[in-house]
Write a protein that holds these residues in place. Structure first.
Motif, PDB file in Angstrom:
ATOM      1  N   LEU A 160      29.237  19.726 -11.752  1.00 37.29           N
ATOM      2  CA  LEU A 160      28.551  20.799 -11.045  1.00 37.29           C
ATOM      3  C   LEU A 160      27.628  21.479 -12.037  1.00 37.29           C
ATOM      4  O   LEU A 160      28.060  21.853 -13.132  1.00 37.29           O
ATOM      5  N   ILE A 161      26.381  21.633 -11.664  1.00 37.85           N
ATOM      6  CA  ILE A 161      25.395  22.216 -12.563  1.00 37.85           C
ATOM      7  C   ILE A 161      24.877  23.521 -11.973  1.00 37.85           C
ATOM      8  O   ILE A 161      24.320  23.538 -10.870  1.00 37.85           O
ATOM      9  N   LEU A 162      25.090  24.599 -12.728  1.00 36.93           N
ATOM     10  CA  LEU A 162      24.466  25.877 -12.402  1.00 36.93           C
ATOM     11  C   LEU A 162      23.269  25.990 -13.324  1.00 36.93           C
ATOM     12  O   LEU A 162      23.428  26.001 -14.545  1.00 36.93           O
TER      13      LEU A 162
ATOM     14  N   GLU B  40      21.759  33.292 -18.155  1.00 36.26           N
ATOM     15  CA  GLU B  40      20.459  32.618 -18.141  1.00 36.26           C
ATOM     16  C   GLU B  40      20.534  31.186 -18.677  1.00 36.26           C
ATOM     17  O   GLU B  40      19.520  30.482 -18.638  1.00 36.26           O
ATOM     18  N   GLU B  41      21.670  30.758 -19.173  1.00 36.68           N
ATOM     19  CA  GLU B  41      21.787  29.383 -19.660  1.00 36.68           C
ATOM     20  C   GLU B  41      22.354  28.473 -18.583  1.00 36.68           C
ATOM     21  O   GLU B  41      23.067  28.927 -17.689  1.00 36.68           O
ATOM     22  N   PRO B  42      22.054  27.157 -18.665  1.00 40.96           N
ATOM     23  CA  PRO B  42      22.653  26.229 -17.689  1.00 40.96           C
ATOM     24  C   PRO B  42      24.124  26.008 -18.007  1.00 40.96           C
ATOM     25  O   PRO B  42      24.547  26.090 -19.158  1.00 40.96           O
ATOM     26  N   VAL B  43      24.888  25.720 -16.967  1.00 36.89           N
ATOM     27  CA  VAL B  43      26.314  25.442 -17.116  1.00 36.89           C
ATOM     28  C   VAL B  43      26.615  24.112 -16.449  1.00 36.89           C
ATOM     29  O   VAL B  43      26.186  23.866 -15.319  1.00 36.89           O
ATOM     30  N   HIS B  44      27.340  23.276 -17.159  1.00 35.12           N
ATOM     31  CA  HIS B  44      27.761  21.984 -16.616  1.00 35.12           C
ATOM     32  C   HIS B  44      29.283  21.976 -16.519  1.00 35.12           C
ATOM     33  O   HIS B  44      29.976  21.952 -17.541  1.00 35.12           O
ATOM     34  N   LEU B  45      29.796  21.985 -15.310  1.00 34.38           N
ATOM     35  CA  LEU B  45      31.237  22.006 -15.085  1.00 34.38           C
ATOM     36  C   LEU B  45      31.697  20.596 -14.715  1.00 34.38           C
ATOM     37  O   LEU B  45      31.361  20.087 -13.649  1.00 34.38           O
TER      38      LEU B  45
ATOM     39  N   ASN C  88      21.438  18.649  -4.230  1.00 31.01           N
ATOM     40  CA  ASN C  88      20.926  19.945  -4.696  1.00 31.01           C
ATOM     41  C   ASN C  88      20.947  20.914  -3.535  1.00 31.01           C
ATOM     42  O   ASN C  88      20.640  20.553  -2.402  1.00 31.01           O
ATOM     43  N   ASN C  89      21.302  22.158  -3.812  1.00 34.13           N
ATOM     44  CA  ASN C  89      21.105  23.225  -2.841  1.00 34.13           C
ATOM     45  C   ASN C  89      20.716  24.486  -3.603  1.00 34.13           C
ATOM     46  O   ASN C  89      20.499  24.448  -4.819  1.00 34.13           O
ATOM     47  N   ARG C  90      20.632  25.590  -2.873  1.00 32.80           N
ATOM     48  CA  ARG C  90      20.117  26.808  -3.503  1.00 32.80           C
ATOM     49  C   ARG C  90      21.074  27.356  -4.552  1.00 32.80           C
ATOM     50  O   ARG C  90      20.685  28.119  -5.419  1.00 32.80           O
ATOM     51  N   MET C  91      22.331  26.948  -4.492  1.00 33.87           N
ATOM     52  CA  MET C  91      23.305  27.495  -5.428  1.00 33.87           C
ATOM     53  C   MET C  91      23.444  26.641  -6.681  1.00 33.87           C
ATOM     54  O   MET C  91      23.655  27.172  -7.775  1.00 33.87           O
ATOM     55  N   ALA C  92      23.421  25.316  -6.488  1.00 30.52           N
ATOM     56  CA  ALA C  92      23.782  24.450  -7.608  1.00 30.52           C
ATOM     57  C   ALA C  92      23.309  23.027  -7.348  1.00 30.52           C
ATOM     58  O   ALA C  92      22.747  22.720  -6.297  1.00 30.52           O
TER      59      ALA C  92
END
Lengths: 109, 113
Positions: A73-75, A15-20, A56-60
């Motif tokens: 890349l941001i989830l 549930e947290e954001p991830v920045h790769l 932006n797209n539906r995944m990331a």
């Protein structure tokens, strides 16, 4: 082929954001920035790609630095299903993909 | 619709034998790619096709490796006189065109004893 540099591994809670992050200081003007991910025991899966502008797209989401020498890349909300190896790849529009070692993302409940 | 399919899913062979790996791309995809992934390693590009021609064979590791594509559809990767170092998962991908996202198949796991 221009090279990318990614951290070997990252961790996140569900549930947290991830920045790769991905560094690509030798990127050329025609190189697209692609992100693929590989879930355990599966073939890679396209995530997103971009050239200069954020995407932006539906995944990331893909945030590209103004000088294009790095991208992120941001989830937005990590789920357990997002646990995978994430590959940042530079490729010109007609070219094959050269995969590096990627970032192994672990997601904890 | 159906995704990229590969056969066989697993192949065990003896050193020195020839093997053929098959890839069925998504219908209408003109570009087809072969990669391999050794245990614990990243993906290594082998060859790609645009239609039936292969403009880039630079990734084939030796002359024991060859690939063909007929009718702009099915592709076969052939490894002659297999060696133990050929053991890997061989992945096929296809895309609508060269500048489109690639869709990967499930791979063929090759084990050379």
């Amino acid at each position: 082929d221009a090279k990318t540099t990614q951290p070997n591994s990252m961790e996140s809670n569900e549930e947290e954001p991830v920045h790769l992050p991905c560094n690509h200081s030798t990127i050329s003007g025609t190189d697209y920035i692609h992100w693929y991910r590989q879930l355990p025991s599966q073939g890679p899966e396209y995530v997103i790609h971009g050239l200069t502008s954020n995407v932006n797209n539906r995944m990331a989401s893909l945030a590209i630095a103004e000088d294009r020498k790095s991208s992120t890349l941001i989830l937005h909300r990590a789920t357990l299903r997002d646990a995978a190896v994430y590959y940042c790849i530079l490729s010109s529009w007609t070219d094959k993909l050269i995969f590096g070692t990627g970032t192994r993302l672990q997601v904890f409940p | 619709g159906a995704g990229v399919s590969q056969s066989p899913s697993n192949k065990v062979t003896e050193k020195g034998k020839d093997v053929e790996l098959r890839c069925d791309p998504i219908s209408g995809h003109t570009a087809l790619y072969w990669y391999r992934q050794s245990l614990g390693q990243g993906l290594e590009f082998l060859i790609y096709f645009q239609g039936n021609s292969a403009p880039d064979k630079s990734g084939l590791p030796s002359d024991r490796f060859s690939a063909e594509r007929t009718g702009g559809s099915v592709s076969t990767l052939t490894i002659q006189r297999t060696q133990q170092e050929d053991s890997a998962v061989y992945l096929c991908a296809s895309s609508l065109a060269l500048d489109n996202e690639q869709f990967f198949g499930p791979g063929t796991r090759l084990t050379v004893l």
